[in-house]
Design a protein around this motif. Sequence first.
Motif, PDB file in Angstrom:
ATOM      1  N   LEU A  10       7.872  47.991   0.823  1.00  0.00           N
ATOM      2  CA  LEU A  10       8.338  46.599   0.839  1.00  0.00           C
ATOM      3  C   LEU A  10       8.866  46.160   2.197  1.00  0.00           C
ATOM      4  O   LEU A  10       9.327  45.023   2.327  1.00  0.00           O
ATOM      5  N   ARG A  11       8.834  47.026   3.182  1.00  0.00           N
ATOM      6  CA  ARG A  11       9.422  46.690   4.484  1.00  0.00           C
ATOM      7  C   ARG A  11       8.809  45.439   5.107  1.00  0.00           C
ATOM      8  O   ARG A  11       9.553  44.572   5.587  1.00  0.00           O
ATOM      9  N   PRO A  12       7.469  45.252   5.136  1.00  0.00           N
ATOM     10  CA  PRO A  12       6.947  43.987   5.701  1.00  0.00           C
ATOM     11  C   PRO A  12       7.425  42.750   4.954  1.00  0.00           C
ATOM     12  O   PRO A  12       7.703  41.716   5.569  1.00  0.00           O
ATOM     13  N   VAL A  13       7.538  42.849   3.633  1.00  0.00           N
ATOM     14  CA  VAL A  13       8.024  41.708   2.851  1.00  0.00           C
ATOM     15  C   VAL A  13       9.496  41.453   3.136  1.00  0.00           C
ATOM     16  O   VAL A  13       9.930  40.302   3.287  1.00  0.00           O
ATOM     17  N   ASN A  14      10.275  42.521   3.243  1.00  0.00           N
ATOM     18  CA  ASN A  14      11.706  42.363   3.489  1.00  0.00           C
ATOM     19  C   ASN A  14      11.992  41.763   4.859  1.00  0.00           C
ATOM     20  O   ASN A  14      12.978  41.029   5.023  1.00  0.00           O
ATOM     21  N   LEU A  15      11.161  42.071   5.834  1.00  0.00           N
ATOM     22  CA  LEU A  15      11.379  41.517   7.172  1.00  0.00           C
ATOM     23  C   LEU A  15      11.305  39.990   7.147  1.00  0.00           C
ATOM     24  O   LEU A  15      12.133  39.305   7.755  1.00  0.00           O
ATOM     25  N   VAL A  16      10.330  39.459   6.437  1.00  0.00           N
ATOM     26  CA  VAL A  16      10.197  38.008   6.334  1.00  0.00           C
ATOM     27  C   VAL A  16      11.262  37.437   5.404  1.00  0.00           C
ATOM     28  O   VAL A  16      11.853  36.391   5.684  1.00  0.00           O
ATOM     29  N   LEU A  17      11.522  38.123   4.300  1.00  0.00           N
ATOM     30  CA  LEU A  17      12.474  37.629   3.313  1.00  0.00           C
ATOM     31  C   LEU A  17      13.876  37.493   3.891  1.00  0.00           C
ATOM     32  O   LEU A  17      14.550  36.475   3.690  1.00  0.00           O
ATOM     33  N   VAL A  18      14.337  38.502   4.616  1.00  0.00           N
ATOM     34  CA  VAL A  18      15.684  38.459   5.186  1.00  0.00           C
ATOM     35  C   VAL A  18      15.802  37.319   6.197  1.00  0.00           C
ATOM     36  O   VAL A  18      16.826  36.615   6.244  1.00  0.00           O
ATOM     37  N   GLN A  47      14.323  58.886  -5.844  1.00  0.00           N
ATOM     38  CA  GLN A  47      13.473  59.356  -4.752  1.00  0.00           C
ATOM     39  C   GLN A  47      12.237  58.480  -4.606  1.00  0.00           C
ATOM     40  O   GLN A  47      11.784  58.215  -3.487  1.00  0.00           O
ATOM     41  N   GLN A  48      11.681  58.024  -5.719  1.00  0.00           N
ATOM     42  CA  GLN A  48      10.528  57.122  -5.638  1.00  0.00           C
ATOM     43  C   GLN A  48      10.912  55.794  -4.989  1.00  0.00           C
ATOM     44  O   GLN A  48      10.150  55.244  -4.187  1.00  0.00           O
ATOM     45  N   ILE A  49      12.095  55.284  -5.356  1.00  0.00           N
ATOM     46  CA  ILE A  49      12.540  54.026  -4.745  1.00  0.00           C
ATOM     47  C   ILE A  49      12.757  54.204  -3.250  1.00  0.00           C
ATOM     48  O   ILE A  49      12.370  53.337  -2.441  1.00  0.00           O
ATOM     49  N   ARG A  50      13.365  55.328  -2.880  1.00  0.00           N
ATOM     50  CA  ARG A  50      13.683  55.555  -1.473  1.00  0.00           C
ATOM     51  C   ARG A  50      12.463  55.877  -0.637  1.00  0.00           C
ATOM     52  O   ARG A  50      12.350  55.401   0.494  1.00  0.00           O
ATOM     53  N   ARG A  51      11.540  56.669  -1.190  1.00  0.00           N
ATOM     54  CA  ARG A  51      10.405  57.154  -0.404  1.00  0.00           C
ATOM     55  C   ARG A  51       9.153  56.290  -0.525  1.00  0.00           C
ATOM     56  O   ARG A  51       8.301  56.316   0.360  1.00  0.00           O
TER      57      ARG A  51
END
Length: 308
Positions: A225-233, A215-219
């Motif tokens: 990490l969404r801003p980092v993932n947008l650039v990373l992907v 739940q901690q990972i999901r919530r």
Amino acid sequence: MIRKRLLPRPRSRNLPYLLLLPALVLELVVHLVPMVVGIVMSFKRLTQFFIRDWSAAPWDGLANYRMAVDFHAPVGRALLHSFWVTCAFTVLAVGLSWLIGTAAAITTQDAFRGRGVLRALFLLPYALPVYAAVITWSFMFQRDTGLINHVLHDQLHLVDDKPFWLIGDNSFTALVTVSVWRSWPFAFLTLTAGLQNIPRELYEASALDGAGVWQQIRRITLPSLRPVNLVLVLVLFLWTFNDFNTPYVLFGKSAPEAADLVSIHIYQSSFVTWNFGAGSAMSVLLLLFLLLVTALYLLLTSRRRDTA
């Protein structure tokens, strides 16, 4: 007392442009000039007969582009097949690299004995020179003397016969394996840096409320990490779709049909069949495709960010 005459200091308004000037000049020389030359070459009938003086090659208009996108002809069908192979390869390589990098970053997020050593080991594939690493993998994938078949066939007895990894359909699996091995440490490094910005108080408060690890990972972790993932992907997609070194070192000048990426296909069209005009046209089409995908990706992500 003689006063030294100081040189006039540049105006603060022009100083940023002066500092950027060397980088702009290098960018022009290294990237933009070859790009313009390649675009000009795509409109010429540039074959082996004009290699001595490519500027003397006759203009051919859009003939190279029509040949590349004519999917009913052999050249167009081969390019389309290479495009779909590259798409499948990119989706698998980027997805697995992100998944492994995320798992490794979350696992090493909390301090424990030996975490520094483990992180250093995780980054080892990213630090190795690409040619040395891929050549090592090519030896490991050898049918009779390679480590992969020795483990799968001789040690674990998972296969009845030693498979060929560098030819046939298995070459796609080998290519994805090497690409993921090289790319996931970069995802791990980027996501590890992103995890440092998540306040520990969020995890402590969620633990008091009864939230478990998943739940901690999901919530908490993944939304943060969404801003980092947008650039990373996006970066992983561009690197993987354009990857030339890995298939070239792994398979040589002629990649198997199952692992015929666009980058290798363009190389073969240019330097094997000596049709530089057609190869340049394919390169321009690849550039336009990547620009289109990047623009759509940035547009969609910016709209989601604005509506969030």
